[in-house]
Design a protein around this motif. Structure first.
Motif, PDB file in Angstrom:
ATOM      1  N   PRO A   7       1.045  -1.525  -0.136  1.00 52.29           N
ATOM      2  CA  PRO A   7      -0.324   0.450   0.189  1.00 52.29           C
ATOM      3  C   PRO A   7       0.808   1.098   0.039  1.00 52.29           C
ATOM      4  CG  PRO A   7      -0.877  -1.542   1.572  1.00 52.29           C
ATOM      5  CD  PRO A   7       0.404  -2.495   0.812  1.00 52.29           C
ATOM      6  N   ASP A   8       0.144   2.362  -0.091  1.00 58.47           N
ATOM      7  CA  ASP A   8       1.277   4.047  -0.591  1.00 58.47           C
ATOM      8  C   ASP A   8       1.311   4.069   0.318  1.00 58.47           C
ATOM      9  OD1 ASP A   8       0.706   3.512  -3.606  1.00 58.47           O
ATOM     10  OD2 ASP A   8      -1.079   4.417  -3.181  1.00 58.47           O
ATOM     11  N   LYS A   9       0.939   4.098   1.498  1.00 57.91           N
ATOM     12  CA  LYS A   9       0.961   4.145   3.219  1.00 57.91           C
ATOM     13  C   LYS A   9       2.907   3.788   3.362  1.00 57.91           C
ATOM     14  CE  LYS A   9      -0.761   5.217   7.187  1.00 57.91           C
ATOM     15  NZ  LYS A   9      -1.578   4.807   8.851  1.00 57.91           N
ATOM     16  N   SER A  10       2.880   2.835   3.388  1.00 57.72           N
ATOM     17  CA  SER A  10       4.335   1.549   3.507  1.00 57.72           C
ATOM     18  C   SER A  10       5.222   1.949   2.963  1.00 57.72           C
ATOM     19  CB  SER A  10       3.345   0.219   3.695  1.00 57.72           C
ATOM     20  OG  SER A  10       2.364   0.132   4.180  1.00 57.72           O
ATOM     21  N   ARG A  11       4.948   2.334   0.925  1.00 56.24           N
ATOM     22  CA  ARG A  11       5.875   2.752  -0.185  1.00 56.24           C
ATOM     23  C   ARG A  11       6.257   3.908   0.589  1.00 56.24           C
ATOM     24  NH1 ARG A  11       6.513  -0.732  -3.586  1.00 56.24           N
ATOM     25  NH2 ARG A  11       6.683   1.707  -5.618  1.00 56.24           N
ATOM     26  N   LYS A  12       5.725   5.079   1.220  1.00 52.29           N
ATOM     27  CA  LYS A  12       5.978   6.254   1.179  1.00 52.29           C
ATOM     28  C   LYS A  12       7.006   6.757   1.892  1.00 52.29           C
ATOM     29  CE  LYS A  12       4.248  11.101   2.744  1.00 52.29           C
ATOM     30  NZ  LYS A  12       3.574  11.178   3.996  1.00 52.29           N
ATOM     31  N   LYS A  13       8.373   7.778   0.881  1.00 46.81           N
ATOM     32  CA  LYS A  13       9.186   8.105   1.481  1.00 46.81           C
ATOM     33  C   LYS A  13       9.593   9.122   2.421  1.00 46.81           C
ATOM     34  CE  LYS A  13      11.240   4.010  -0.258  1.00 46.81           C
ATOM     35  NZ  LYS A  13      11.683   3.066   0.780  1.00 46.81           N
ATOM     36  N   ILE A  14      10.028   9.235   3.818  1.00 45.51           N
ATOM     37  CA  ILE A  14      10.072  10.200   4.745  1.00 45.51           C
ATOM     38  C   ILE A  14      10.960  11.223   4.431  1.00 45.51           C
ATOM     39  CG2 ILE A  14      10.381  10.876   6.932  1.00 45.51           C
ATOM     40  CD1 ILE A  14       8.360   9.313   6.208  1.00 45.51           C
ATOM     41  N   GLU A  15      10.442  12.488   3.464  1.00 47.50           N
ATOM     42  CA  GLU A  15      11.097  13.934   2.928  1.00 47.50           C
ATOM     43  C   GLU A  15      12.653  13.777   4.277  1.00 47.50           C
ATOM     44  OE1 GLU A  15      11.691  13.647  -0.407  1.00 47.50           O
ATOM     45  OE2 GLU A  15      10.070  12.413  -0.587  1.00 47.50           O
ATOM     46  N   THR A  16      12.737  13.877   5.633  1.00 44.95           N
ATOM     47  CA  THR A  16      13.083  14.054   5.984  1.00 44.95           C
ATOM     48  C   THR A  16      14.697  13.196   6.389  1.00 44.95           C
ATOM     49  OG1 THR A  16      12.232  13.738   8.240  1.00 44.95           O
ATOM     50  CG2 THR A  16      11.760  15.713   7.407  1.00 44.95           C
ATOM     51  N   GLU A  17      15.739  13.990   7.663  1.00 43.95           N
ATOM     52  CA  GLU A  17      16.756  13.102   7.153  1.00 43.95           C
ATOM     53  C   GLU A  17      16.768  12.558   8.471  1.00 43.95           C
ATOM     54  OE1 GLU A  17      20.035  16.735   7.576  1.00 43.95           O
ATOM     55  OE2 GLU A  17      19.515  16.374   9.481  1.00 43.95           O
ATOM     56  N   ILE A  18      17.344  11.931   8.467  1.00 37.74           N
ATOM     57  CA  ILE A  18      18.350  11.044   9.049  1.00 37.74           C
ATOM     58  C   ILE A  18      19.623  11.305  10.369  1.00 37.74           C
ATOM     59  CG2 ILE A  18      18.787   8.793  10.024  1.00 37.74           C
ATOM     60  CD1 ILE A  18      17.424   7.590   8.068  1.00 37.74           C
ATOM     61  N   ARG A  19      19.056  11.476  11.508  1.00 36.51           N
ATOM     62  CA  ARG A  19      20.520  11.888  12.236  1.00 36.51           C
ATOM     63  C   ARG A  19      20.936  11.668  13.573  1.00 36.51           C
ATOM     64  NH1 ARG A  19      20.629  18.018  14.695  1.00 36.51           N
ATOM     65  NH2 ARG A  19      23.177  18.116  14.484  1.00 36.51           N
ATOM     66  N   ILE A  20      21.739  10.902  13.098  1.00 36.74           N
ATOM     67  CA  ILE A  20      22.615  10.594  14.555  1.00 36.74           C
ATOM     68  C   ILE A  20      24.086  11.303  15.111  1.00 36.74           C
ATOM     69  CG2 ILE A  20      24.032   8.617  14.696  1.00 36.74           C
ATOM     70  CD1 ILE A  20      22.698   7.725  11.454  1.00 36.74           C
ATOM     71  N   SER A  41      28.758  12.124  14.996  1.00 36.56           N
ATOM     72  CA  SER A  41      27.364  12.686  14.110  1.00 36.56           C
ATOM     73  C   SER A  41      27.819  12.626  12.675  1.00 36.56           C
ATOM     74  CB  SER A  41      28.015  14.477  14.929  1.00 36.56           C
ATOM     75  OG  SER A  41      27.485  13.982  16.457  1.00 36.56           O
ATOM     76  N   PHE A  42      26.155  12.542  12.404  1.00 35.85           N
ATOM     77  CA  PHE A  42      26.551  12.308  10.283  1.00 35.85           C
ATOM     78  C   PHE A  42      24.546  11.951  10.315  1.00 35.85           C
ATOM     79  CE2 PHE A  42      26.648   7.946  11.310  1.00 35.85           C
ATOM     80  CZ  PHE A  42      25.729   7.538  10.322  1.00 35.85           C
ATOM     81  N   ASP A  43      24.505  13.126   9.250  1.00 38.62           N
ATOM     82  CA  ASP A  43      23.430  12.982   8.343  1.00 38.62           C
ATOM     83  C   ASP A  43      23.201  12.183   7.539  1.00 38.62           C
ATOM     84  OD1 ASP A  43      22.842  15.010  10.753  1.00 38.62           O
ATOM     85  OD2 ASP A  43      23.298  16.549   8.854  1.00 38.62           O
ATOM     86  N   VAL A  44      22.337  10.992   7.511  1.00 34.65           N
ATOM     87  CA  VAL A  44      22.110  10.182   6.004  1.00 34.65           C
ATOM     88  C   VAL A  44      20.697  10.970   5.414  1.00 34.65           C
ATOM     89  CG1 VAL A  44      21.540   8.676   4.901  1.00 34.65           C
ATOM     90  CG2 VAL A  44      22.978   8.468   7.299  1.00 34.65           C
ATOM     91  N   ASP A  45      20.741  11.392   4.156  1.00 37.26           N
ATOM     92  CA  ASP A  45      19.689  12.261   3.162  1.00 37.26           C
ATOM     93  C   ASP A  45      19.024  11.697   2.622  1.00 37.26           C
ATOM     94  OD1 ASP A  45      19.701  15.120   4.668  1.00 37.26           O
ATOM     95  OD2 ASP A  45      22.282  15.496   3.081  1.00 37.26           O
TER      96      ASP A  45
END
Length: 332
Positions: A7-20, A41-45
């Motif tokens: 389903p589309d809801k499950s496939r949606k990619k979050i547009e925000t970054e992942i930040r460690i 510390s690092f980010d993953v866009d």
């Protein structure tokens, strides 16, 4: 690339970054604690590949286990945050993490994952079990279609592979099945720990091309953990060089290969064998990494560094150089 009919809801990619942010992980040992990851510390866009490079014992795999909250019993996240869509996943309960994140938003291909397949069950049965456990929202009648699409996504003939037992597959095929297992729920972040270990050169190249295609086609974030820096130049956008539990350099991939900043990174680049080189002797880094159970003050690379000087007896700061970061007194 084929979709997984999720389903589309499950496939949606979050547009925000992942930040460690300021992540520190320690292990309890007989006579105290070892800090395996020290203030990272690092980010993953989105659609970004990050390579974590280092020798054995540098803490690179611990980063992956920490993000997945899959540390061994003697491991503990000492401090820091892992932010995803504004939520710190280290501050939620294990139950909520397992329900909402593990194998759904975050997936990991563990080192030697080809050997984790159960020899007495078919590939289909094992992949169905993953869906039953982690995708209870999906109707069972869709399982086979989802499994076949996942196998096709990693370049396998689904009709040929699905009824096979692990011993009937080659090492490269089993590694692809391991990646397909991690992709069943179309995660936002895929962590691959030494994904090409024990594979021949041709299969290594195929796995790297596969991961690169997944990153581009699905906008998936990928973290590649490896000791072999030569594997990642065309796969990642950013490289984190780990040494003795610390990130000594975080740079874009072009800088790392063309103008490495830290003396340790420079030594790693020089140690890569080159086919056209007239040099007969293989370059290597002399000495051994420090004992993490007995860390002394100062730069942790100083005893192996050809550029060490008096200031290296003190802990170096993290210095920004043209948008990249290096932990070295040379750039003060």
């Amino acid at each position: 690339m084929k979709g997984n009919n999720i389903p589309d809801k499950s496939r949606k990619k979050i547009e925000t970054e992942i930040r460690i942010y300021n992540l520190s992980v320690c292990y309890s040992i007989t006579n105290g604690q070892v800090i395996a990851v020290d203030n990272l510390s690092f980010d993953v866009d989105i659609s970004e590949g990050v390579g974590i490079i280092g020798e054995s014992g540098s803490g690179k795999s611990t980063v992956g286990y920490g993000i997945m909250r899959s540390l061994p019993e003697n491991g503990e996240i000492q401090s820091g945050s892992i932010l995803f869509d504004g939520k710190d996943i280290l501050r939620i309960s294990r139950k909520e993490f397992d329900t909402k994140f593990r194998w759904k938003r975050f997936s990991m291909v563990f080192q030697g994952s080809m050997n984790s397949l159960d020899p007495v069950f078919t590939i289909e049965d094992q992949m169905k079990e993953i869906l039953k456990t982690h995708r209870k929202d999906l109707p069972k009648k869709k399982f086979v279609t989802i499994i076949k699409d996942a196998l096709l996504d990693v370049g396998l003939n689904a009709d040929l592979v699905i009824k096979k037992y692990p011993h009937e597959l080659s090492g490269g095929m089993k590694q692809r099945v391991g990646i397909a297992n991690a992709l069943l729920a179309q995660p936002d972040l895929l962590i691959a720990d030494e994904p090409t270990t024990a594979l021949d050169v041709v299969t290594q190249s195929q796995i790297i091309q596969l991961l690169n295609r997944l990153k581009k086609d699905t906008k998936m974030r990928i973290i590649i953990i490896t000791h072999d820096i030569s594997l990642i130049p065309n796969l990642v956008d950013k490289v984190i060089i780990m040494y003795a539990g610390q990130a000594v350099e975080i740079s874009d991939v072009k800088t790392v290969f063309e103008n490495p900043l830290h003396p340790y990174t420079q030594a790693l680049i020089q140690s890569i064998p080159r086919i056209n080189s007239s040099e007969k002797n293989i370059r290597y880094i002399k000495g051994n990494p420090p004992n993490l159970a007995n860390i002394i003050p100062g730069c942790r690379f100083k005893n192996r560094c050809p550029k060490a000087f008096a200031d290296c007896e003190n802990d170096p700061p993290i210095i920004q150089v043209n948008g990249n970061y290096v932990k070295c007194w040379l750039y003060q």
